[in-house]
Design a protein around this motif. Sequence first.
Motif, PDB file in Angstrom:
ATOM      1  N   PRO A 222      40.731  38.002  37.395  1.00  0.00           N
ATOM      2  CA  PRO A 222      39.911  37.463  37.622  1.00  0.00           C
ATOM      3  C   PRO A 222      40.272  36.147  37.899  1.00  0.00           C
ATOM      4  CG  PRO A 222      40.329  38.451  35.145  1.00  0.00           C
ATOM      5  CD  PRO A 222      41.142  38.635  35.704  1.00  0.00           C
ATOM      6  N   TRP A 223      41.315  35.077  37.330  1.00  0.00           N
ATOM      7  CA  TRP A 223      41.792  33.973  38.441  1.00  0.00           C
ATOM      8  C   TRP A 223      42.021  34.212  39.036  1.00  0.00           C
ATOM      9  CZ3 TRP A 223      46.075  31.735  41.259  1.00  0.00           C
ATOM     10  CH2 TRP A 223      46.129  30.280  40.464  1.00  0.00           C
TER      11      TRP A 223
ATOM     12  N   ARG B 246      40.311  35.658  41.745  1.00  0.00           N
ATOM     13  CA  ARG B 246      39.336  36.574  41.747  1.00  0.00           C
ATOM     14  C   ARG B 246      38.369  34.834  41.762  1.00  0.00           C
ATOM     15  NH1 ARG B 246      36.625  40.531  38.486  1.00  0.00           N
ATOM     16  NH2 ARG B 246      36.084  38.726  37.520  1.00  0.00           N
ATOM     17  N   VAL B 247      38.457  33.892  41.363  1.00  0.00           N
ATOM     18  CA  VAL B 247      37.208  32.474  41.380  1.00  0.00           C
ATOM     19  C   VAL B 247      38.414  32.154  42.822  1.00  0.00           C
ATOM     20  CG1 VAL B 247      37.222  30.294  39.994  1.00  0.00           C
ATOM     21  CG2 VAL B 247      37.410  32.751  38.981  1.00  0.00           C
TER      22      VAL B 247
ATOM     23  N   LYS C  49      39.061  32.889  45.378  1.00  0.00           N
ATOM     24  CA  LYS C  49      38.565  34.184  46.824  1.00  0.00           C
ATOM     25  C   LYS C  49      37.235  33.652  46.741  1.00  0.00           C
ATOM     26  CE  LYS C  49      41.145  37.728  45.502  1.00  0.00           C
ATOM     27  NZ  LYS C  49      41.321  39.620  45.628  1.00  0.00           N
ATOM     28  N   ALA C  50      36.740  33.319  45.779  1.00  0.00           N
ATOM     29  CA  ALA C  50      35.755  32.521  45.847  1.00  0.00           C
ATOM     30  C   ALA C  50      35.116  31.855  46.280  1.00  0.00           C
ATOM     31  CB  ALA C  50      35.169  33.539  44.229  1.00  0.00           C
TER      32      ALA C  50
ATOM     33  N   VAL D 291      29.999  28.949  43.711  1.00  0.00           N
ATOM     34  CA  VAL D 291      31.048  29.062  42.757  1.00  0.00           C
ATOM     35  C   VAL D 291      31.153  27.833  41.557  1.00  0.00           C
ATOM     36  CG1 VAL D 291      33.258  28.914  41.735  1.00  0.00           C
ATOM     37  CG2 VAL D 291      32.934  30.010  43.622  1.00  0.00           C
TER      38      VAL D 291
END
Lengths: 316, 332
Positions: free
Chosen positions: B183-184, B186-187, B189-190, B198
Amino acid sequence: MHAETTAVTSATDRKAAATAVFKDMEREPGVPKPDPILTVDNVVRRFGGLTAVDVKHVEVQRGSITALIGPNGAGKTTFFNQLTGFDTADSGTWTFNGKAMNGVPAHKVARRGMVRTFQLTKALSRLTVLENMRLGAQHQKGENFWRALVPGAWRRQEAEITERAEELLARFKLDAKRDDFAGSLSGGQRKLLEMARALMVEPELVMLDEPMAGVNPALTQSLLGHVKDLREQGMTVLFVEHDMDMVRDISDWVIVMAQGAVIAEGPPSTIMSDERVIDAYLGAHHDAPLSEGELEEQLHDAEAALEAEIEEETQK
Amino acid sequence: MDWITIFSTTIKSAVGVETVLYALAAIGINIHFGYTGLLNFGQAAFMAVAGYGLAVTVTVIGLPFWVGIAVGLVAAAILALLMGIPTLHLRADYLAIVTIAVAEIIRLLFRSVAFKDIFGGSDGQRGFSGGFQALNPFPEGEYGFNLGPIPIFFAHWQLWVMVVGWLLIALCCFIVFLLMKSPWGRVLKAIREDEDAVRSLGKNVFSYKMQSLVLGGVIGCLGGFIYGLAYGSVQPDVFGTETTFYLYTMVILGGAARVLGPVVGSMIFWVLLVLLNGTLSEAVAAGVITFIDTSQAGALRYVFVGLGLILLLVFRPQGIFGDKREIAIDAR
């Protein structure tokens, strides 16, 4: 069958409750509400000499769908940006659930339960639809750098988040697209995804900035249904919209802005016949010709201005 | 023409010291640019503070090798904070401007006359790799094998640097792999896609960008250590802006936002460069090419690198490992 009936009654209850609250409410800007989730006082935002927002007082009733309308340039989106921490207000205070929110950065506003969407949809193009959804979940263990290195620390939570995301995707009929890049969705589907993603945050107040802009009519109905659904689930909705048909259809209360200020409030059925609203949209003299007196006054003003100019020229 | 030498140096360059050090720095750039969308044009500065941190600690202050490594790592982390604090609240292009300026300031500081006693001016510092070579488990000699008629041999000190370097690459790639699956990642890339979205989802964008900048900077600084240890010296002009641009070339060549992209990019870059250089200078020496001299041949290879990059961007913009669908989305 039985469960369905109860769901329907509770849905009508919420609608009825919201309507009842607003039944005898005054039409004045800043009218107090019995149970406000959001209270705004004296918010001002200036861009150089232009005062984009100057809202004296406004309240948003909990559990209702409130529309924010106004002509182009009325400051609706700027007002949204102030409230959600995306822009800093020059002055003013506002409280959400009784807690002061001025000066709180955008990400903390969202964490407190006040989540917004954007006028120009912000789908995260090169992430899949499912990844978009997962991103919305709060308190993720795996979003900490050190824990991210140990997959065992966040796998279980990730599975729970995925399950919740898939439920929401099914509700928004995006489940077939779950593994596609969000960038490959149509405009309307992106609006749906953005709304679904906002729900992943589990907000109390959902703020939608023009949810219908650029959506084809077929999808509009489905989007409208989803917005109504938010109220049925106990959330409060504040949305900006231009389409009056939509505003009439789903909102319980309407707040009208013009030139940065709130000029009127009222129920959707009658708000468009309010004198102040008509003036704001169409101009004060849109349906009445100028009287003789007014015409003369205008002529006089123009002449005076001209004379002053000539005098200035000759003095040089 | 001596084809044996040309092929020998070319094959060696695929795994050689230069490939290793550029691959490490490119992994850092990939975290910044590929995953987070941060335009860091000052990666050379991270390499420089690490190399000089090690060199100055050992040669000028006289502390042991490990202390030098620690100083270099800390210096890289501090540099990332210094670059990030004023710029990460702003738009991406501000970071690009600041990083390129900081990198030049640092290079000019290292080569300045005023600090000649500490940094050694334009000659740089030497004689600090003893502590590292003392750990070398390989006895003195040449190691390698003959690939048919082509000899592929490395000196023991070179082999030691390469072994450590490739282990570091493996470790860094593994870390990147773990992080970007989480998830880290993912943030990050977002954030690359849209910061405001974000933020509206309750993530502290500034903090994540800073973490990315520090991580990529610290991984990049490993490349600076490898340079210093392999050549036994550091010079300021090695860490110029063109180094950073080579790193970007490698990342794009291999495929941005792919774990192994920068490593493969670095290998291809150096193989092509060495092959071109060998062939051109041999051809000039053998009189096959008469219109340039040997020193011009060295410069001409960079012309070909530029040409290659243009062709790459036209025909395969996603790089070796990239996903064509992602590029198609970008073009919308």
